[in-house]
Structures are given as structure tokens and as C-alpha cells.
Write a protein that holds these residues in place. Structure first.
Motif: not given
Length: 272
Positions: A187-191
């Protein structure tokens, strides 16, 4: 300086990859090319194997006394498939809901921007989550989900008011990312952090702003992409959101001068 740490620091982290696809060793995913099988004769690519064997058939038949096989293969001919699978994104909205953001009308503007991004994330089949921080702590209002209905409900009654536990918001969000990564390493995370950058509640007794900047280091170490949306009025902007963005290695935008459509396009470009 003492660094903020937790047991999760010991979790092995995957290096971030491309937005849409990552290589997989499982026999699922789109077949993109083949390589010699070597000592791994599995998930055989028959097209590549036949191409490798074809130039040798005449010589092999001549050497074969029985000449009974229409196609003669050797281990060196075998090619296996290289596959890629679409990787999902986890887009986590982290929202400052304290009075420092002139809460009511600013929160409405925030909701508009968030919802545009939620709909886009849903269309991409990404997971979306929401962390809100106010008063003395942060809480996960919306655990990671691909349901736009659940996300919409979570936005209806966002709590507003109180102090600004910025470091708690960052830390709780980071734990969400780490928990998802342990279950789904690709999974590629982004905030997407919406705040004026002015924290005034500490988790550890350190100065609140200093503590928040230290927690931001966890995001850099974990290679979590971030976008900071500065919710401070330009006339009163002390540059705190920009300082936090710099610590996160993130881009910083001013929402009052930024339409939801523009923010949506910006996030899409960063994810791509």
C-alpha cells in the motif's frame, strides 16, 4: 535532543514505489515480460519459452535417435513470467479542528476540499481515512475504508473547538499508516494535513512545536508522502504550516487561495 520513538519504529518498512503498479512474485497480476527461469521453473511463460527453444529444434531433432517429439525443450529454454499488480493507495486526511482555525466557516471549506478528494479516491479504489485532532488528543474518525458512504457520514458532524494537539494528530495518523502497512506492505501511503501548524498541546512534556517537528521525522523515515494545506489566514500567517511542511518534506498550499478542484489536481499529480 531526545527523539520521539515507539515500538513501531522496529517494524520493517517497504520502500515506496510507483503509484499504480508494483512487481509481485505471486501468480496473479498482469504479465508484462519474461526472464530465464533459472532455478525457479514456476509460472512458466510459454510464449517466451517457445521462442527460446525454436532456434534449436533442427539440431535437437538431428541428435535425437527416436525423433519422436515434435518439440524438444531443455531446462535452459524455460522462461518465467514477471507480473505486476495494481497497488492501492491509503490517503489519510488529518484535520486540525481546534479554535485556532476560526473553526466554523473554515471547517466548511475544509469539508468541501476533503469530499472532492474522497470521491476521487473512491473512484480509484483507494482507501481513505480521517483523523481529527482537537482539545487534548487526536482520534480516528474514519478508519481506512473504500466506502464513500462511510466517509461522507464521518464528515457530517466533525467536532470543533478547543486546543491544538498537533503532535498527537501526527502520531495517531502515523500509527494508522504503520498498521496498514504491516497488513498490506504494498500500500502506498499519503497524508493530507489541514492545519495552521500551531500546536499547543504536548504528548511528552516537550515544547509542543518542537515535539511536532520531531514526530514529522517519522514520516520522512517511513517515506510517507505528505501534503500540508495551510489553514491560517494570510494576514496572520506566522509560517508555522510551512515550517511543518519542510520537516515532512512536503508541499504546502494555502486553502483560501486554492479551490477544491485545484487541490484535487495537485494531489493526483503527487500520487502519480
Amino acid at each position: 535532543m531526545q527523539k520521539v520513538t515507539s515500538p513501531l519504529d522496529k517494524v520493517t518498512r517497504e520502500k515506496a514505489g510507483k503509484r499504480s503498479y508494483s512487481r509481485t512474485n505471486r501468480k496473479r497480476g498482469r504479465y508484462i515480460r519474461a526472464i530465464p527461469a533459472g532455478d525457479r521453473p514456476e509460472d512458466i511463460a510459454f510464449d517466451a519459452t517457445l521462442r527460446a527453444a525454436a532456434p534449436h529444434q533442427k539440431r535437437r531433432r538431428a541428435a535425437d535417435i527416436d525423433n519422436s517429439l515434435a518439440l524438444q525443450l531443455k531446462m535452459t529454454d524455460l522462461h518465467r513470467k514477471i507480473r505486476v499488480r495494481r497497488t492501492g493507495n491509503l490517503i489519510l486526511f488529518v484535520v486540525d479542528a481546534s479554535w485556532s482555525m476560526a473553526a466554523s466557516e473554515r471547517m466548511e471549506a475544509t469539508k468541501g476540499a476533503i469530499f472532492s478528494l474522497l470521491v476521487d479516491a473512491y473512484q480509484r479504489r483507494d482507501q481513505v481515512g480521517l483523523v481529527v485532532f482537537q482539545r487534548d488528543r487526536a482520534r480516528v474518525v474514519l478508519p481506512p475504508t473504500s466506502s464513500v458512504e462511510l466517509a461522507q457520514k464521518a464528515l457530517v458532524d466533525l467536532p470543533v473547538g478547543g486546543k491544538t494537539p498537533l503532535s498527537s494528530g501526527l502520531y495517531v495518523a502515523w500509527r494508522v499508516f504503520e498498521n496498514v502497512r504491516r497488513r498490506e506492505p504494498k500500500t502506498q501511503p499519503m497524508m493530507i494535513l489541514l492545519t495552521d501548524g500551531a500546536g499547543n498541546v504536548s504528548m511528552t512534556g516537550q515544547p509542543a512545536q518542537e515535539e511536532a517537528l520531531k514526530i514529522a521525522e517519522l514520516y520522512v523515515h517511513s517515506e510517507i508522502k505528505s501534503v500540508v494545506v495551510n489553514m491560517e489566514h494570510s494576514a496572520f500567517d506566522r509560517g508555522l504550516a510551512q515550517t511543518l511542511a519542510d520537516s515532512l518534506h512536503a508541499q504546502c498550499y494555502n486553502l483560501p487561495a486554492l479551490k477544491a478542484e485545484t487541490l484535487l489536481q495537485t494531489v493526483q499529480e503527487i500520487m502519480d
